[in-house]
Design a protein around this motif. Structure first.
Motif, PDB file in Angstrom:
ATOM      1  N   GLU B 168       0.820  -1.207   0.000  1.00 29.47           N
ATOM      2  CA  GLU B 168       0.000   0.000   0.000  1.00 29.47           C
ATOM      3  C   GLU B 168       0.853   1.255   0.000  1.00 29.47           C
ATOM      4  N   ALA B 169       0.378   2.276  -0.691  1.00 27.81           N
ATOM      5  CA  ALA B 169       1.083   3.558  -0.704  1.00 27.81           C
ATOM      6  C   ALA B 169       0.384   4.518   0.247  1.00 27.81           C
ATOM      7  N   ASP B 170       1.119   5.536   0.648  1.00 26.82           N
ATOM      8  CA  ASP B 170       0.523   6.572   1.496  1.00 26.82           C
ATOM      9  C   ASP B 170       0.521   7.874   0.706  1.00 26.82           C
ATOM     10  N   THR B 171      -0.631   8.204   0.171  1.00 29.75           N
ATOM     11  CA  THR B 171      -0.685   9.340  -0.752  1.00 29.75           C
ATOM     12  C   THR B 171      -1.767  10.343  -0.380  1.00 29.75           C
ATOM     13  N   ASP B 172      -2.387  10.172   0.794  1.00 28.91           N
ATOM     14  CA  ASP B 172      -3.515  11.043   1.129  1.00 28.91           C
ATOM     15  C   ASP B 172      -3.131  12.519   1.170  1.00 28.91           C
ATOM     16  N   CYS B 191       2.483   7.496  -6.623  1.00 32.83           N
ATOM     17  CA  CYS B 191       3.122   8.759  -6.231  1.00 32.83           C
ATOM     18  C   CYS B 191       4.065   8.606  -5.038  1.00 32.83           C
ATOM     19  N   ASP B 192       4.059   7.481  -4.409  1.00 30.41           N
ATOM     20  CA  ASP B 192       4.884   7.246  -3.228  1.00 30.41           C
ATOM     21  C   ASP B 192       6.089   6.407  -3.675  1.00 30.41           C
ATOM     22  N   PRO B 193       7.276   7.021  -3.752  1.00 31.70           N
ATOM     23  CA  PRO B 193       8.422   6.322  -4.360  1.00 31.70           C
ATOM     24  C   PRO B 193       8.780   5.021  -3.657  1.00 31.70           C
ATOM     25  N   LEU B 259     -14.279   8.425   1.779  1.00 34.64           N
ATOM     26  CA  LEU B 259     -13.768   7.399   2.691  1.00 34.64           C
ATOM     27  C   LEU B 259     -14.331   6.017   2.385  1.00 34.64           C
ATOM     28  N   GLY B 260     -15.557   5.959   1.924  1.00 35.20           N
ATOM     29  CA  GLY B 260     -16.150   4.683   1.543  1.00 35.20           C
ATOM     30  C   GLY B 260     -16.071   3.661   2.657  1.00 35.20           C
ATOM     31  N   PHE B 261     -15.591   2.459   2.326  1.00 38.33           N
ATOM     32  CA  PHE B 261     -15.500   1.400   3.326  1.00 38.33           C
ATOM     33  C   PHE B 261     -14.599   1.807   4.500  1.00 38.33           C
ATOM     34  N   ARG B 262     -13.581   2.613   4.192  1.00 38.46           N
ATOM     35  CA  ARG B 262     -12.658   3.017   5.259  1.00 38.46           C
ATOM     36  C   ARG B 262     -13.332   3.933   6.280  1.00 38.46           C
ATOM     37  N   GLY B 263     -14.503   4.477   5.929  1.00 34.74           N
ATOM     38  CA  GLY B 263     -15.142   5.436   6.824  1.00 34.74           C
ATOM     39  C   GLY B 263     -16.241   4.862   7.701  1.00 34.74           C
ATOM     40  N   VAL B 264     -16.593   3.604   7.511  1.00 35.75           N
ATOM     41  CA  VAL B 264     -17.785   3.099   8.195  1.00 35.75           C
ATOM     42  C   VAL B 264     -17.604   2.968   9.706  1.00 35.75           C
ATOM     43  N   ILE B 308     -13.364  12.208  -5.289  1.00 37.51           N
ATOM     44  CA  ILE B 308     -12.350  11.182  -5.008  1.00 37.51           C
ATOM     45  C   ILE B 308     -12.997   9.802  -5.071  1.00 37.51           C
ATOM     46  N   VAL B 309     -12.528   8.999  -5.995  1.00 35.79           N
ATOM     47  CA  VAL B 309     -13.102   7.677  -6.216  1.00 35.79           C
ATOM     48  C   VAL B 309     -11.982   6.644  -6.162  1.00 35.79           C
ATOM     49  N   ARG B 310     -12.233   5.554  -5.464  1.00 34.11           N
ATOM     50  CA  ARG B 310     -11.256   4.463  -5.443  1.00 34.11           C
ATOM     51  C   ARG B 310     -11.869   3.184  -6.005  1.00 34.11           C
ATOM     52  N   LEU B 311     -11.046   2.442  -6.695  1.00 30.36           N
ATOM     53  CA  LEU B 311     -11.487   1.203  -7.333  1.00 30.36           C
ATOM     54  C   LEU B 311     -10.634   0.034  -6.886  1.00 30.36           C
TER      55      LEU B 311
END
Lengths: 391, 391, 391, 391
Positions: B168-172, B191-193, B259-264, B308-311
Motif C-alpha cells: 500500500e502507498a501513502d498518498t492522502d 506517487c509514493d516512491p 472514505l467509503g468502506f474506510r469510513g464506516v 475522489i473515487v477508489r477502485l
C-alpha cells in the motif's frame, strides 16, 4: 424493459413508485409488499418517524384481482405524517404553519446545500424533502414486487448487517438460505448474535453521545441462472447496473462484488475461482466454481453462483449534536438544522439493498427472457436453463 | 445527452468508440488522444501485446480541421496485431490459420464460460475477443476527448495507484495537482516512491511465480462546479452513474467515493464535512467543506470539493500457472487456456479510470449546461457559476 | 435491447453504423447487406454521386466467420469519393483544396442554416456533411442485417413507389409477395407499369426544368406475429416507434399506417376491421381481420395482419435552378449553393424505408423474445406462436 | 432530460402522470392544468363518460406552494366513476359486481384482442382498461405544465379541427394567434364557422346511424427558437420525436409536418421555402422563410418558423351498431362489446395533441438549455437567442 421511477416528498403526500414494463400474470398479495415495508422500518436505533409511519402499500394502477396486468404499476405509500405538514407542504398555497419556515442552515452530509445551489432554491426544505431516505419506501415497495417475480423462478435474496460502527460480524460461513431466519432474530439484522449485541451497545452509546453510526451490509442472491447482464457493452454489465442502483441508495458510499477491496492483496492464484463440472440439472447450470471469490459475476454476467454484494453506508448525517454550517442569508457560521432522525439505519439498508437488488435482477430477467407475461417468461427461462444444462 | 458505445474484438480490426452528442466547436489535436492511449499501455508488469500495439487514434467521423462538428464522433484504434489474426477473425470466411482453433477450455475469472452459455457459442473465442480489456483502448480514446472538453471549464483529473497486491502507498496528503507529475515518474503510476519500488518488486516476484496481482486505484477530479448529477431520481445521481461506469471496467470489483468502506467505523461527528463560507468567486462556489470525507458528493451531486473515487481491481485472470477448468466438449477437468497476458495492469487502470470518469463528468456537464457547442456551454456554465457565487 | 446509431460525413471517410444488442448466431453473408446497398443506389433520376460510389459493406466488428457474435456490430460503407475530399475533410488539418471554401449560402430545405445557428458553425459544410442523405447508406446496411434476422422468423418486407410528383400508381390490389419482383423491374421501383412510365417522363421533364420531385412510398411487412409493441406506455407503441424511425429519414414529411389520412372521411362502420376466426397454425394466429384498413396495428401492437406504412417525401431540396437564400457573412440575398444532387430519389426511399422498418421490427422482436442468440429467440418465438394459436 | 410516463386504468383509481426532470422554479396554479383537462372533455359528439367525470388535477408530488421543486411531479386525475367499479377493479380481490364479467368479445379497432394474446389475458378488460383514451387525461395534465413552461419563453401552441368525416374546413389563412379564440367558439373546435356547423350535422347523423366519425387535427406552435432537435442522429430529430409522441395518441393513424402528403405533387421549386434576412431581434432569429411549406422544421430541427403538424384520427372504434368479432372462448362469430363511448372525439384530439406537442417541445427545450431551474434555462435561452440574432 423494466423502468422504475419514484416520486414524493418526505413530508408530502406519500412515497410513490412507477414500475413500467412489469410482466402480466403474476399473482401478488398486499402482504408480499407490506411485509418488506415493515421490515424496512425496523432496527434498533431508528427514530420517531418510524413510530409515526406504519407503511402500507396502496396500489393505484396496474394490479387487478391480485394479478399484475402488464400495465404500469403505480404504488403509493401514503405518509400518515402528512396531516401535520399539510399547510407547510401544500402544492398550491404558500407554506404556512409548522414546517413552513425557510431552511437556510443546510445540514452537512445532506443534499441541502448543493441542491439549493443547483436548483436555485432559497429554502433547503425544497431539496431535503426529496433527498430524504423516505424515498426508499417507494423503492422497497417496487422491489418487493420484483422479489415476488424472481421467486417464481426460484431466485431468493437475503440482506444482513456485517458491520455497525467499529463492530464487525463474522458471517462468511453462514449459508445464504439461513440468513433471513437469523437476521430477523436480531434487532440490527445481524446473523452473528455476539456481534449483534455489541452493535446494539455501540448504537446505544452513539445515541448517548448524540452521534450516529454507519456500517456495512451484505446482500446475497441465489439460484440465479448464468448469463444475466452481458459482456458486450459497458452499460449492460450486471455489476455496472447493480452498482448504479446500489450507489443511488441514500448514504451508500461504497460497493464491492465478492471479495472486492478485501481481495486486492491476494495473488491471482488465490483469487480466481476454478471451474468444475457437476451434472445437473440446476438453474445455475452444470458448471460450478470451486470457490466464489468473484461473488457470482464474471465478465459482467452472473455465473450461476451466489451473487454477493457489500455496501458501505456512512453514518446518518443529521446529528443531535449538530455540525457547523453556514446561514445562507447571512453567511454566518451556525449550527445545522436538526430534523427528526435515526441514530443508526444500517439494518434498514439491509432490507432496502435487498429490494433494490431484486429490482435490478428483475430488469435483467425481463431483458433476457422477455417480459410480457409470466407464462411466456417461464417458457423462455425453462428452455434456456435446459439448454445450459445440456452444455 | 452524451452517449458512448464501444465496439471491436481484441484480435479483430480494432477498438472503436462512438461518441454521440459531443459538443461542436472544441479544438482538439491527435496528441490530445494519443497521449492517453500511450499512457494506458505503460506500466511495469504488462505483457507482450503492449509491445506489439502502439495505439494511435484514427478519426472516422465527427471532427474536421481539428474542431469537433457536433456530429457523432467515431474513433478507431486499429489493431496492428490484426495482420496475424486476419484469417482467424475474418468476418465472412470460417476461421483458419493461427487462432482459428475452437477455445473449449474457458478461463476462470473471465467471461469465457458464461458468455458461451448465454450466447450459445461453442467457441469461447467468440466471447473472449469482446470481453477483453483491449476494449478499454476505445474508452480511453473517448475519455481523452471528454478530458479536453472538461479542461475548457478548468476541470482536471488524475488517477494513480494506491495499492498493488499487498503493498500500500501513502498518498492522502499529496495535492491533486501534483499527482500526475509524480505518477508518471513511477513505473507503476504510484506517487509514493518507496511504495512504488516495493510494488515493482511484488510484480517481479509474481511474474516469477507465474502469478498475477491486482490492486487499488484512486482518481480525483477537481475544479468542479457544485450540482452535477441530482438528488431527484435514483438513476441520475452522480455517484450512481460513476459507479456504473467504473464497475463496467474489466476486472473492477469494488468502488468507493471518499472514505467509503474506510469510513464506516467512524461516528457521524468525525465523518461529515462541516460547511464553511469563503467568498469567491470560484468554480466550486463560496461554500466550502472543512474536510472532504465525502469525496466530493452529497445527495447524488458534486459539492464543488474534489471528487475522489477508489477502485478495487482483481488480479489478471490469465495466469501462466493456469487454473483448473473444464473441457466443454468432454466435461473433463483440464488446464485453462493461456492467452498472452500481463502480470499486473493496475497502472493501466489508473489511466482508464481517469478517462472513464472524464466521460461520466462530461455527460453531466452536457446535461446541465446544454451540449450543442462549446460557446453555448460556456455561457451557461459561466452564468451558473456566477449565480452560485452570489449565494 | 437493440440500439442503432450512425456516424459519418457525406464526403468524409464513410457512412458507419453501430448495431448494439444484435443476437448472436445469425448466419450472414456480404451479399445480404450489399444487395440492399446496391438497391438504394438505383432509381431513375439519381445524380452523379451514385455513379461514383459503389457501396459495399466492410464489417469492422461483431461478425466472425459469417456468424454474428452478439457483440456490437460496426459496419462501414467507405466513401470512394473521399479521395477527392481528403484535404477538405481532414480531421486534423484546416480545410484545403477542393471543397475547402466556407459554405455561407445555406440551401433552403436543408439543415444548413439551422444547423449553423444551433451549433455555432460559420461554415454550413460542417452541418450539411452530416445532414446529407448519404447517412441512409449506414442505416440500410444495419437494416439489411435486421431483415436477415426477421427472415429467420418468416417475416418479409417490401417497399415500393406509389406516387412521384403528380403521378399516382394503383397498387392496392397487388399481393405483398409480388411487390419486390414487380418493383425491381421498374426504374422507379413502381409496381404499376403505366404509372412507372409516366413517373419517368415526369422526372425527365423535371430534370429539364432544373427542378426536382418528391412522392409517396409504401412499405409492407408480413408474416408478423401479433403483439409486437405494446399498448401500455406511449413510447413503446409500435406505430409510435415506426413513426419516429420513419420521420427521421431525410426528406420524409408525413407518415400514415393503413388508410391513414385517406381513411378519415369514412364512418367507423366502413373503417374498422371485423375479427374472424380461422384455425391455424399461422404466425399471425387464428384470429384474422376481414379487412386491413388499420394497416396491421391496433392499440400500438401488430395484429398479425400485414403492416402497411406510407411515407410522404418532399422533393430533393438542391435544385439546379437554385432558390434564393442569404449570404451569412453579408446578409445579402444570393443564390443557394448547388451541391451535386439527384432529381428524384423516391425509389431510393422505398429501399431505405424497408430497411428502417426492418430495424424497428427487429428491435421489437428482440424486446419480446429476448435477444441473446437466434436459437433462444426462436424457442421463445415458437412457444409464443404456439400459445397464440391455442387461443 | 424530461421523462414522462402515465399509469392508470380507465375505470381504476385514476389517470396518473409522472414527469421526471421538470425544471424547478416555475410558478403554476391549479387552473393552469384544470383548464386543459376541461377543454379535453368538451366537443359535440362526446358520450356519457364526459358527463360523469369532471377532471381535476391532484398533485401528489413535485410542487410546493405553487412552485415546481425540480423533483419528479406526480399528477393524479382521480376517476369519479371508480366508485361504481371499485369491486370490479379492486387490486386485491377477485372482480365482483358490475363490470366484473370477463370480456371475451374483443372489439375491432381496439387493443382488446391483441393485448389479450400478447399478455396472456383471458379477460379483454385487463387490456382495454389501460388502452383506453382515458389515459390522455394524464398526458394532458403533464402537457399543461409543459405549456406553462414554454409560455415563459414566449412559446404558444394552438390545436384545432380541420376535418370531421367528409367535412373539411378552410383555415390555412387564419393566423395562429387567433386559432384558440376561434376554436373555443365552436362546439367541434373548428375555426371555420360554416364547416363547424356542417361537422356538427355530420356527427348528429352518424349518431343516428349508430356510427362514428374521425377527422384531421392541426396543431401549430410559434415563437420557437431555431435549433430544437438535431440533424446529427436519427432519434433526436425533432420531427421524429414529434411523430413518436403524436402517433402514440390513441386512434391517430397518420401525421404530417407542413404540407406533408399534400405537398408531394409539387416540384421542388414550389415546395422549398426561400431564406430571407430581416434584422431582429426575435426568438426565431433574423433569418426568415418566405413561405413555410416545410411546417417549421428543416434537417430535424425547428427553423424558427411556425411548427405545423397535422394528425389523421380514425373513427371511434366502439360503435353502437357493433361490428362482428369472435368469442374467444367458443370461437363463434358474435357482436363486439359495446362500451360506453363517444360518436366523435376529434375536438378532444385537438386539445390532446396540443398538450402532447408541448411535452415534446419542453423536452427539447430542457435538452438544449439545461433543465435544472427556470432561471438557469432563461439565462441559457437568452444568450442563445442573442447569439442567433447576431448571425
Amino acid at each position: 424493459m423494466l423502468r422504475c421511477f419514484s416520486a414524493g416528498e418526505s413530508h408530502g403526500r406519500g412515497a410513490f413508485c412507477l414500475l413500467d414494463g412489469f410482466p402480466a400474470g403474476l399473482h401478488v398479495s398486499p402482504d408480499d409488499i407490506n411485509a418488506w415495508l415493515a421490515e424496512r422500518q425496523k432496527g434498533y436505533g431508528r427514530g420517531g418517524r418510524q413510530r409515526i409511519e406504519n407503511d402500507e402499500v396502496d396500489v393505484l394502477a396496474g394490479i387487478r384481482g391480485g394479478v399484475t396486468l402488464g400495465s404500469p404499476i403505480l404504488l403509493a405509500v401514503w405518509n400518515r405524517d402528512f396531516a401535520n405538514w399539510a399547510s407547510a407542504m401544500d402544492p398550491w398555497t404558500p407554506p404556512a404553519g409548522p414546517g413552513a419556515e425557510r431552511v437556510v442552515h443546510p445540514r452537512p452530509g445532506h443534499a441541502d446545500l448543493v441542491g439549493a445551489l443547483k436548483y436555485g432554491h432559497d429554502d433547503c426544505r425544497n431539496v431535503l424533502e426529496r433527498a430524504s431516505a423516505r424515498e426508499t419506501a417507494a423503492r422497497v415497495a417496487a422491489g418487493a414486487l420484483c422479489r415476488r417475480l424472481l421467486a417464481e423462478f426460484g431466485v431468493d435474496l437475503a440482506g444482513h448487517v456485517i458491520q455497525i460502527g467499529p463492530v464487525e460480524a463474522d458471517t462468511d460461513s453462514i449459508p445464504s438460505e439461513r440468513i433471513r431466519a437469523l437476521a430477523v432474530e436480531s434487532d440490527v439484522r445481524c446473523c452473528d448474535p455476539a456481534a449483534s449485541a455489541a452493535m446494539i451497545d455501540a448504537i446505544r452509546q452513539a445515541k448517548r453521545d448524540k452521534d450516529a453510526l454507519g456500517g456495512v451490509v451484505e446482500v446475497r442472491a441465489w439460484s440465479l441462472p448464468p448469463g444475466l447482464g452481458s459482456h458486450v457493452q459497458w452499460d449492460v454489465k450486471i455489476d455496472a447496473r447493480i452498482a448504479q442502483a446500489m450507489m443511488s441508495i441514500q448514504a451508500v458510499k461504497g460497493l464491492e462484488v465478492g471479495l472486492g477491496f478485501r481481495g486486492v492483496s491476494r495473488p491471482g492464484s488465490r483469487f480466481h475461482d476454478e471451474i468444475v463440472y457437476s451434472a445437473g440439472p440446476r438453474t445455475g447450470g452444470p458448471y460450478r466454481r470451486a470457490t466464489n471469490h468473484a461473488g457470482g459475476t464474471e465478465g459482467g454476467m452472473t455465473t450461476g453462483e451466489e451473487l454477493i454484494v457489500r455496501l458501505a453506508k456512512k453514518p446518518i448525517a443529521t446529528l443531535m449534536r449538530p455540525l457547523r454550517t453556514v446561514d445562507m442569508d447571512t453567511h454566518e457560521s451556525v449550527d445545522a438544522l436538526r430534523e427528526r432522525s435515526d441514530t443508526c439505519a444500517v439494518a434498514a439498508l439491509a432490507v432496502i439493498a435487498e429490494c433494490v437488488l431484486a429490482t435490478t435482477l428483475a430488469e435483467a430477467f425481463i431483458e433476457k427472457f422477455g417480459g410480457d407475461d409470466l407464462a411466456g417468461m417461464m417458457r423462455s427461462f425453462d428452455s434456456y436453463v435446459a439448454s445450459v444444462n445440456e452444455r
